[in-house]
Design an enzyme around this catalytic site. Sequence first.
Site, PDB file in Angstrom:
ATOM      1  N   ILE A  55      29.548  43.024  51.633  1.00 26.32           N
ATOM      2  CA  ILE A  55      30.609  44.003  51.401  1.00 26.32           C
ATOM      3  C   ILE A  55      31.979  43.335  51.451  1.00 26.32           C
ATOM      4  O   ILE A  55      32.863  43.639  50.642  1.00 26.32           O
ATOM      5  CB  ILE A  55      30.534  45.149  52.432  1.00 26.32           C
ATOM      6  CG1 ILE A  55      29.223  45.908  52.293  1.00 26.32           C
ATOM      7  CG2 ILE A  55      31.717  46.103  52.270  1.00 26.32           C
ATOM      8  CD1 ILE A  55      28.954  46.903  53.404  1.00 26.32           C
ATOM      9  N   CYS A  56      32.159  42.411  52.385  1.00 30.04           N
ATOM     10  CA  CYS A  56      33.473  41.799  52.630  1.00 30.04           C
ATOM     11  C   CYS A  56      34.135  41.222  51.373  1.00 30.04           C
ATOM     12  O   CYS A  56      35.309  41.504  51.126  1.00 30.04           O
ATOM     13  CB  CYS A  56      33.373  40.737  53.721  1.00 30.04           C
ATOM     14  SG  CYS A  56      32.805  41.396  55.308  1.00 30.04           S
TER      15      CYS A  56
END
Length: 191
Positions: A55-56
Amino acid sequence: MLTVGDKFPAFKLTAVKGGPDGLAGPGKSFEEISSDSNAGKWKIVFFWPKDFTFICPTEIAAFGKLNTEFADRDAVVYGVSTDSEFVHLNWRVYNEDIKTLPFPMLADVKRELSTALGVLDKEAGVPLRVTFIVDPDNTIQHVTVNGLNVGRNPQETLRVLDALQTDELCPCNWTKGEEALKPQELFEKAA
């Protein structure tokens, strides 16, 4: 966790430079960023849990795409995690989504800033997905927090910055260019 109205804590961290200088290699890719850097500017400081995750980089790349929009509003963007500057550099080199990242990636290896802000997840010991908007006087004006498994919306951060910079009453879903609320006019209409 520190919140709206609190002073953003003093800090001094090593960062991978933004832009092409960030890919110059160890020794040339790093700079020191402190709470005194970019004095007089708005600051968007966002934390992510870990480098080399899933996600980052989507969030980091999305903030990167809006970097000129933030700069146009006299704001600088700082991305922060508890990974080292060497891990940040390696991630940038090997991840196409963040390779050309225009803002610095700060390394809070000792967790000093994360701890001072109170943003560490109690179980995982890594930063939550927290975003701070800090005004030129170093006062926190906005905070959002997402759990570890849900990405945030950098466009919303930009919208909130726009609203804060009007210094007016901005209604729900207000966007730059729209009129702010005028309480006196509302009272006159009601009378």
